[in-house]
Design an enzyme around this catalytic site. Structure first.
Site, mmCIF file in Angstrom:
data_model
loop_
_atom_site.group_PDB
_atom_site.id
_atom_site.type_symbol
_atom_site.label_atom_id
_atom_site.label_comp_id
_atom_site.label_asym_id
_atom_site.label_seq_id
_atom_site.Cartn_x
_atom_site.Cartn_y
_atom_site.Cartn_z
ATOM 1 N N MET A 94 92.557 3.481 -68.748
ATOM 2 C CA MET A 94 93.730 4.177 -69.282
ATOM 3 C C MET A 94 94.933 3.878 -68.410
ATOM 4 O O MET A 94 94.858 3.945 -67.180
ATOM 5 C CB MET A 94 93.468 5.689 -69.333
ATOM 6 N N GLU A 95 96.075 3.613 -69.069
ATOM 7 C CA GLU A 95 97.242 3.029 -68.425
ATOM 8 C C GLU A 95 98.188 4.026 -67.772
ATOM 9 O O GLU A 95 99.399 3.785 -67.731
ATOM 10 C CB GLU A 95 98.026 2.218 -69.463
ATOM 11 N N GLU A 128 95.648 -3.108 -68.884
ATOM 12 C CA GLU A 128 96.283 -1.845 -68.469
ATOM 13 C C GLU A 128 97.601 -2.103 -67.757
ATOM 14 O O GLU A 128 98.561 -1.326 -67.894
ATOM 15 C CB GLU A 128 95.338 -1.052 -67.569
ATOM 16 N N HIS A 173 100.463 -2.489 -70.034
ATOM 17 C CA HIS A 173 100.930 -1.190 -70.540
ATOM 18 C C HIS A 173 102.027 -0.576 -69.676
ATOM 19 O O HIS A 173 102.742 0.314 -70.142
ATOM 20 C CB HIS A 173 99.774 -0.200 -70.585
ATOM 21 N N GLU A 218 99.016 -1.150 -77.810
ATOM 22 C CA GLU A 218 97.651 -1.666 -77.675
ATOM 23 C C GLU A 218 97.522 -3.131 -78.094
ATOM 24 O O GLU A 218 96.824 -3.907 -77.448
ATOM 25 C CB GLU A 218 96.679 -0.793 -78.470
#
Length: 824
Positions: A267-268, A300, A303, A322
């Site tokens: 998760m970024e 990530e 992002h 994404e």
């Protein structure tokens, strides 16, 4: 009534009347090591302007203790998900004091107890809307603001957040860490992690900018953490994106923490990226695993710009982050790291995910119609990630690489710390490229489905016509007998039939170089060549496209399953790219269990186990191929006991393993689970193995193996635990589900089919969407007809849309399996 779901329309209305200035979030996590304490104190102070006299804050927790509006304490109006706030002025400060609940599902603030040393670890995971499980907030991506986090935790713990610590105050056994304010970000990418994490530090510099780097994991995994390799990829990625984006990394530091029981790959969160600790390899790992980790690190990192700096307004445009990150992860891997073949795994594995998703009745455009959060949760799928990335790869070819990156740089400058939609991106790309991209967007971003492209004499034929730029590779045998490309013809196709002139060749490969997004078929002559000589194709990308074509034709019932399995048995042992090898081994196993007629299954399972066993013993010692075949042998042995005695002898040390093969804990558990599923391992065997590996991973694997035993009472206990034991963590739930299904013993579990359908709606109503999704998908019956699922769909038209989507998708997988079996 609790209204935990949030709709696009109501959040859009809220953001027109509320402008957030900043948050201060105070979390008291000092009691986290006490397992009898289910919750923690959370205090939010949020300053905002308003044009309405009332609004609401989102919160999911144990209780709301007090609400203060502009210095005046007001009555708490809390329905379990929303805190109503009235009496607002043009400028407001609202303080909410509440009790949050520690999570065991990976949603919100997850609490984990390490069985190795008894230590407690915490981390947050919020996407798409679980920040509200930790603090009261306006839970929608377009209401960005600066955040100041203040965290009280046991002294001696690592406490990290999106920003560096400003002050640390120690008071007795506890410390209070106040972090510097973030730049404006969305709620779902705020983050906190706390615990006795092991930390490795470094830095990255470019010009006058120096960014501190950190890599963290649980202390008991420290010996397995290859931080130097992770940091090398991190620096390579930061160099790549700094050069191509020309926007300095804005988040001040770059910590990467590997956490237990994680629901995602990563998760970024800006400045504090969280990863599954499956990326901390406890034993041997294949090149494909290292390449996959590098790709995730770079995904990530992308992002930090696509998603964090510039964020979509609502989840319709989830692809704006994404799809770009998926594309950039592969691009940066191929161009900035040692993993120069990254596009091979992308073409074969990521796009396979997209092709599968895009053929379901629930497929959706890349730019989706997301009406609420439940729909958003299910849209983190192969369309949004891999199809979107495939289309972006084509867009880069269409507008030109220079124009694409120039447009991206304009996009960052124009919308930094803001929110965007599709039109905002197209405006910047069109300005740089000089091309009107509306037609391209309509053809690729706002439609559904995947074209199938074939060669028919002197024409290229496509179903579901779309504009494609593709190549046809003409492959011939060289003097050494290798199949190499001797010519390549590029062509633009739009219509259903496009004329093309090609010289004869033993192998004519459509979409050579993987330029477009389409399923391709091999013509009859090329298929014969492949059946005889696939191992002679030198280029790994070409092999990847061939394996992909073969698998898609098998799934579609156009290539006999037996022919695919024969090629897998013949050519997998020679496949040197472990990403391709892993995919072939997995696909072959799936085909045997799902696409073969029942009467042929036992024989093919035995043949497949023997093929894997033979390849395991003939593979190069210590190679990734050897490890891949060891894992495939374990998978094959769960449904065929032909090698149970040999596997048992290996595990008990009675015979030596193949030279170079390390029986690390994860491989040992895979083999023990295979024995358990066929009745060749006892509870005592599994308990003894747990004594050998009494770690978090070991305990999860032990649960899996216990539930895999082929006993009616065991299956009954597993079934009850899945539905009734709400203390099971997300990982432990998966383990019990997988154990229940292990061995494909329909004779033991088929009797639960009816109960499965009666439990669907109560499960969806009572459990979080993450946990409910695992149960709905994991226990879907592998039945021999569609009658039961069709009956449920017909009598539950009013069920939540997200639940119906899951059931419809599982029905389609089953229908495909039945259809392909019938052709056999």
């Amino acid at each position: 009534m609790t209204t935990a779901n949030l709709t696009r329309s109501e959040t859009a209305a809220r953001s027109t009347t509320v402008t957030v200035r900043d948050y201060r979030v105070e979390l008291d996590l000092s009691g986290a090591p006490d397992r009898t304490r289910p919750g923690f104190t959370t205090t939010t102070t949020v300053a905002f302007d308003a044009t309405a006299t009332e609004t609401w804050l989102d919160f999911l927790g144990l209780a709301v203790e007090s609400v203060t509006v502009n210095g005046r304490e007001v009555a708490v109006d809390f329905d379990g998900a929303r805190i109503s706030v009235t009496g607002l002025s043009a400028s407001n400060v609202v303080v909410v004091r509440a009790i949050g609940e520690y999570s065991r599902s990976g949603e919100g603030l997850h609490r984990f107890l390490d069985p190795v040393d008894g230590s407690t670890y915490l981390y947050t995971q919020y996407e798409p809307a679980d920040a509200r499980r930790v603090f009261a907030c306006f839970e929608q991506p377009d209401m960005k603001a600066p955040f100041t986090f203040v965290v009280t935790a046991p002294d001696g713990w690592e406490v990290v957040s999106n920003r560096p610590a400003d002050t640390v105050t120690v008071d007795g056994p506890n410390q209070t860490v106040e972090f510097s304010p973030t730049l404006p970000i969305s709620t779902y990418i705020t983050a906190v992690a706390a615990g006795p994490y092991h930390r490795v530090e470094s830095s990255w510099s470019r010009g006058e900018l120096t960014i501190p780097l950190g890599v963290l994991c649980r202390a008991s995994l420290a010996d397995h953490l290859d931080a130097d390799t992770i940091l090398e990829v991190t620096r390579q990625g930061l160099d790549f994106f700094a050069e191509h984006f020309a926007y300095p990394y804005p988040w001040g530091k770059y910590d990467q923490v590997f956490v237990p029981e994680y629901n995602l790959g990563a998760m970024e969160n800006p400045g504090l990226v969280t990863f599954t600790e499956a990326y901390v390899f406890r034993g041997a790992a294949t090149a494909a695993q290292y390449e996959g980790r590098a790709n995730t690190i770079l995904h990530e990192m992308a992002h930090m710009w696509f998603g964090d700096l510039v964020t979509m307004v609502w989840w319709d445009d989830l692809w704006l982050k994404e799809s770009f990150a998926d594309y950039m992860g592969a691009l940066a891997s191929a161009e900035a790291t040692e993993w120069t073949d990254a596009w091979v795994a992308f073409a074969n594995r990521r796009k396979a995910w997209a092709y599968l998703q895009d053929q379901l009745p629930t497929t959706h455009p890349i730019v989706a119609d997301i009406t609420d959060l439940e729909a958003a949760k299910l849209n983190f799928d192969g369309i949004t990630y891999a199809k979107g990335a495939s289309v972006l790869k084509q867009l880069v070819a269409y507008v030109g690489r220079e124009a694409f990156f120039a447009g991206a740089r304009r996009y960052f400058r124009a919308h930094a710390f803001g929110n965007t939609t599709l039109d905002d991106l197209l405006t910047e790309l069109s300005a740089e490229s000089g091309r009107d991209l509306d037609a391209w967007a309509r053809a690729w971003l706002q439609t559904t489905g995947v074209s199938t492209v074939t060669l028919d004499d002197d024409h290229i034929v496509q179903t579901d016509p779309r504009p494609h730029r593709l190549a046809v590779g003409l492959y011939d045998f060289d003097a050494d007998g290798a199949l190499v490309r001797r010519d390549r013809v590029e062509v633009d196709i739009v219509e259903e039939r496009t004329p093309i002139t090609l010289s004869p060749a033993p192998l004519r490969l459509l979409n050579d170089g993987d330029l477009t997004y389409a399923k391709v078929r091999l013509d009859a002559d090329s298929l014969v060549t492949v059946e005889r000589s696939l191992d002679r194709v030198v280029d790994p990308l070409a092999r990847g496209l061939i394996w992909s074509a073969l698998w898609n034709a098998t799934r579609d019932g156009e290539l006999a399953v037996g022919r695919y399995l024969t090629m897998a048995r013949n050519f997998a042992p020679a496949e040197s790219n472990t990403a391709l090898l892993t995919a072939v081994l997995s696909n072959a196993s799936f085909a045997i269990g799902h696409y073969l007629p029942t009467a042929e299954r036992d024989r093919c399972r035995q043949e497949w186990l023997e093929s894997c066993w033979t390849a395991l013993h003939s593979a190069a010692p210590g190679s990734g191929e050897q490890l891949a075949f060891a894992r495939a042998t374990a998978a094959a042995a769960t449904v065929d006991a032909g090698r149970a005695a040999d596997i048992r002898a290996l595990l008990l040390g009675e015979t030596p393993p193949p030279k170079g093969l390390a029986l690390d804990p994860d491989l040992r558990w895979a083999l023990w689970t295979a024995l358990a599923a066929t009745g060749a391992a006892t509870t005592d065997d599994l308990d003894t193995e747990l004594t050998r590996d009494d770690t978090a991973s070991g305990r999860t694997a032990h649960l899996h193996a216990l539930a895999a035993r082929p006993d009616r009472d065991v299956k009954a206990a597993a079934w009850t635990r899945i539905f009734d034991d709400t203390a099971l963590t997300n990982d432990h739930l998966d383990a019990v589900i997988d154990g229940f299904r292990a061995g494909d013993r329909r004779d033991l579990i088929g009797s639960y089919d009816d109960e499965y359908f009666t439990r669907l709606r109560p499960t969806w109503e009572r459990r979080s969407i993450e946990i409910a999704r695992r149960i709905v998908v994991g226990l879907f019956p592998a039945a021999d007809s569609l009658a039961a699922v069709d009956n449920w769909l017909a009598t539950n038209t009013d069920a939540p849309a997200a639940l119906r989507r899951l059931v419809v998708e599982q029905r389609d997988h089953l229908a495909r399996a039945l259809r392909v079996r019938a052709l056999g």
